[in-house]
Enzyme design. Structure first.
Site, PDB file in Angstrom:
ATOM      1  N   CYS A 108      -0.213   2.067   6.285  1.00 47.21           N
ATOM      2  CA  CYS A 108       0.453   1.849   5.000  1.00 47.21           C
ATOM      3  C   CYS A 108       0.937   0.395   4.926  1.00 47.21           C
ATOM      4  O   CYS A 108       1.404  -0.124   5.936  1.00 47.21           O
ATOM      5  CB  CYS A 108       1.667   2.767   4.849  1.00 47.21           C
ATOM      6  SG  CYS A 108       1.283   4.514   4.621  1.00 47.21           S
ATOM      7  N   PRO A 109       0.852  -0.254   3.782  1.00 46.62           N
ATOM      8  CA  PRO A 109       0.358   0.281   2.517  1.00 46.62           C
ATOM      9  C   PRO A 109      -1.113  -0.025   2.261  1.00 46.62           C
ATOM     10  O   PRO A 109      -1.611   0.193   1.172  1.00 46.62           O
ATOM     11  CB  PRO A 109       1.224  -0.450   1.504  1.00 46.62           C
ATOM     12  CG  PRO A 109       1.399  -1.812   2.116  1.00 46.62           C
ATOM     13  CD  PRO A 109       1.502  -1.572   3.602  1.00 46.62           C
TER      14      PRO A 109
END
Length: 788
Positions: A726-727
């Protein structure tokens, strides 16, 4: 006290019906939320766990009422009461079936939560010294009570574009919070007449502002006129489409101050024709001395004199004192029966001096008032059993923090954990003459929403996600708010890892205390102290790698590595924009410094850093993860210059960046600035799908996504995102969905942990459907249907 609205019975009954229908699946979540939030009922970080925010205007609550609130909370299985920075108290950790009976029981003791949340008129602030300060112009508590009674009874107070916050200042310490609320009223007299200096449009959040002076003086008789005019203007001119630009200050931003004030004066003139005149209620007699009480002749112990010096203050009423009782983080835990019995004993004792003897403060503490001198030694023994922290200097107990990511769905960092760490470091450091900092304000917010009011502090911190090769908890640092008659917000001066903040704070305060003939802390932080802070931030700029010191990657009080998982609405996109904003802020900071930097070597280094930040800033939007500095420039050329998103004329500047000496960049300053401006403009024109509006890059250079003709429903596009953190995994999903047709299916594979906890929720927030979420050994298969 304020008068409860006539509709409260009906409101509570409707909430009860909606809550039952919601539990039975008869009403949608959105429908239920739309009613419960304006009633002051919030869902906490854990699903289906609720908080009731009780309105206590100016922090006023009677001792008997607080005793009853404690009993109500415990009887309905709450384990925590929390004092907020808006002088309210919350009953936390309630199950939904307990909310209606809690509201009914609060109603019986003259309290309500109505208007405690949503797009309503929120709890009205009053200066802590109002009614007792020797320096006050006059007591504004009756005005706040009367205004509360009027506003919470008006239906249009619950139909505003966004929340409306009001604060009174008694004029004893300048404007204080009146300058940073939507409506600020500062006590003032003119030609023997009482009235107010009036501010409009102040506020915090992601784009804070001091309010604009609306009137230098209006008579107190026009209190209702002023409130009605601003509320009507807000209702008719506020932005109802974009909640992020809906507060009153955005009307000023949009129209300009001159036009907004002209328009506001028109609403004022109209309101003068309809709003009633305010008349001050009859003044209550001073609380009678409990002469029949025989105070115990107690020898209080060696800490008594220090306590009196630090926490006891003379009132303007002869022989009376106010007493500050610190509650760390504003918390009153309800699980320790012995401690609660001590609290009850204290409240029973305080009730001997009357009803107006207790207030919540904006520093999340409790202030007692109207205490007689001869009762102080007995009071000390009771206070010591409730708040042993009173043995410490006041600055260590005056650190304000919002609830942060512990319970708030919007929190990014654990602000309470950081506040506790700062307190420990202050006490451990044994700073010389720490009591000199009794009025110092250190505020911590866990996100840019600013509930911790960091922009109104001497030293403030705003939680954010920082990153090197991985994300770690950090904060924006703010310095030197001016809360006097020339109000000014604190100034952001840079970012720092959460782990380094306690040491940073102590070193900065130590430098102040050791400065000969030092001015006030605020004045110091405006000049010499600001330079000291900037130097310290530079010293703490580089943090160890994860392998060298894992502590930097854990938030204060956390038992897991920091991530943006479960930050309320899933925060993949928030983390993405945090990363972009980090480089954007670096560019702005470097350019600001370059305005005055004269040393060629330093100037060249700052120009190089500006170029590097510009090259890295938007790589995340292309799903590109550079492994080192050279890779950053190579990826920028590939994704932005080769694609035509950025002009070809910058190719040589970027391609040769790593081979140049810092001094080489001085002659190319304007070129570097121009490139940075183009990158920033791209960002400002980026849409929700990470595409750049009004830009047509070369088709053959587009990021690699699988595009094709609309597929049969049974077919799907496939992407394996295992190993992508992430992200970045969310960026890849957005890019993949962008060229797909509505209704098409995308199948992705995600790692367990943060990816599966975060990406599906972020996808739903974009309006797409998650049709399947299936565990497969140590990873997950997710099937997404593009929104129609």
């Amino acid at each position: 006290m304020y008068r409860l609205p006539d509709t409260l019975n009906e409101d509570i009954a409707r909430l009860g019906v909606l809550a039952r229908d919601y539990r039975e699946g008869k009403v949608e979540t959105v429908q239920f939320k739309a009613f419960r939030v304006p009633m002051g009922i919030y869902e906490q970080r854990k699903d289906e766990v609720y908080m009731v925010r009780i309105r206590t205007t100016g922090g006023v609550i009677f001792p008997e009422q607080l005793l009853a609130v404690i009993s109500i909370a415990r009887n309905h299985h709450s384990d925590l009461l929390h004092i907020t920075t808006r002088q309210e108290i919350q009953i936390q950790n309630l199950s939904l079936d307990k909310v209606e009976p809690v509201l009914r029981e609060l109603q019986q003791i003259g309290l309500s939560s109505k208007g405690g949340g949503g797009n309503t008129v929120r709890n009205i602030l009053v200066s802590a010294g109002s009614g007792i300060s020797p320096q006050e112009v006059f007591d504004t508590t009756p005005h706040a009570m009367a205004l509360t009674t009027r506003l919470i009874a008006e239906p249009d107070s619950y139909l505003l574009p966004r929340k409306m916050k009001i604060a009174f200042s008694s004029g004893d310490t300048g404007v204080d919070y009146a300058a940073v609320n939507d409506l600020g009223l500062v006590a003032k007299t003119q030609n023997g007449q009482r009235g107010f200096k009036v501010y409009a449009g102040g506020g915090g959040g992601s784009k804070p502002s001091v309010g604009w002076k609306w009137f230098d003086f209006v008579p107190e008789s026009e209190l209702y006129v002023i409130a009605e005019a601003l509320k009507k203007m807000f209702s008719e001119q506020g932005n109802r489409k974009n909640k992020h630009k809906a507060r009153i200050r955005y009307i000023f931003y949009r129209l300009g101050a001159e036009e907004a004030l002209r328009l506001l004066r028109e609403y004022y003139e109209e309101s003068r024709k309809t709003a009633p005149s305010f008349a001050l209620p009859p003044e209550k007699a001073q609380p009678a001395s409990p002469s029949s009480v025989a105070w115990q002749d107690i020898v209080p112990g060696p800490g008594y004199e220090d306590w009196k010096r630090r926490y006891v203050f003379a009132q303007k009423q002869a022989g009376r004192h106010s007493v500050m009782i610190p509650f760390i983080h504003g918390n009153l835990p309800l699980t320790d029966a012995a401690w609660l019995e001590n609290v009850r004993n204290l409240l029973y004792f305080v009730s001997l001096f009357g009803n107006d003897t207790l207030r919540f403060t904006t520093t999340q503490n409790i202030q007692l008032r109207h205490i007689q001198e001869k009762a102080l030694s007995e009071l000390y023994t009771l206070v010591r059993d409730v708040a042993p922290e009173t043995s410490a200097p006041l600055p260590a107990n005056n650190i304000v923090s919002c609830t942060g990511a512990d319970t708030c769905r919007l929190g990014i960092t654990l602000s309470k954990g950081l506040a506790a760490a700062i307190r420990r470091e202050l006490l451990k450091a044994s700073l010389p003459d720490l009591d000199r900092l009794a009025d110092a304000r250190i505020h911590v917010s866990g996100c840019p929403n600013s509930c911790g009011q960091q922009f109104w502090a001497d030293i403030g911190f705003t939680g954010k996600a920082l990153h090197n090769d991985r994300v770690y908890p950090g904060y924006q640092v703010w310095l030197a708010a001016d809360r006097t008659d020339c109000p000014r917000l604190a100034t952001p001066v840079g970012s720092i890892s959460a782990r380094d903040i306690p040491r940073f704070t102590v070193r900065l305060l130590k430098a102040y205390l050791e400065t000969e003939n030092a001015p006030s802390l605020t004045a110091y932080l405006e000049g010499e102290g600001r330079r000291k802070a900037v130097d310290l931030l530079a010293e703490y700029a580089d943090i160890p790698s994860f392998d060298d010191d894992k502590n930097y990657y854990f938030d204060w009080g956390a038992d897991a590595v920091f991530s943006i998982v479960n930050r309320g609405a899933p925060e993949c996109s928030a983390g993405l924009f945090d990363m972009i904003e980090l480089d954007l802020n670096h560019i702005r900071e470097y350019r600001k410094t370059l305005e005055t930097e004269t040393a060629p070597r330093k100037a060249g280094a700052l120009l190089y850093e500006t170029l590097y930040a510009a090259a890295r800033m938007l790589l995340v939007t292309r799903g590109a993860e550079p492994k080192n500095v050279a890779d950053t420039f190579d990826l920028f050329l590939r994704h932005f210059v080769d694609s035509g998103l950025v002009k070809e004329r910058y190719r040589d500047l970027v391609a040769t960046a790593t081979a140049r000496l810092p001094s080489d960049f001085i002659s190319r300053r304007e070129e570097i600035y121009s490139l940075a401006d183009e990158v920033i403009e791209l960002y400002q024109n980026m849409d929700d799908s990470l595409q750049f509006k009004n830009v047509r890059p070369a088709a053959e250079q587009q990021p690699p996504v699988e595009t094709r003709e609309p597929a049969p429903a049974a077919e799907r596009v496939f992407r394996d995102l295992r190993g992508v953190a992430c992200p970045m995994n969310f960026v890849h999903v957005k890019m993949q969905l962008s060229p797909m047709q509505p209704g098409e299916l995308l199948e992705i594979l995600l790692d367990d942990g943060a990816p599966i906890a975060n990406v599906p929720g972020s996808v739903r927030n974009e309006g797409h459907q998650v049709l399947e979420q299936t565990p497969v050994e140590n990873y997950w298969k997710v099937v997404i249907k593009k929104k129609i």
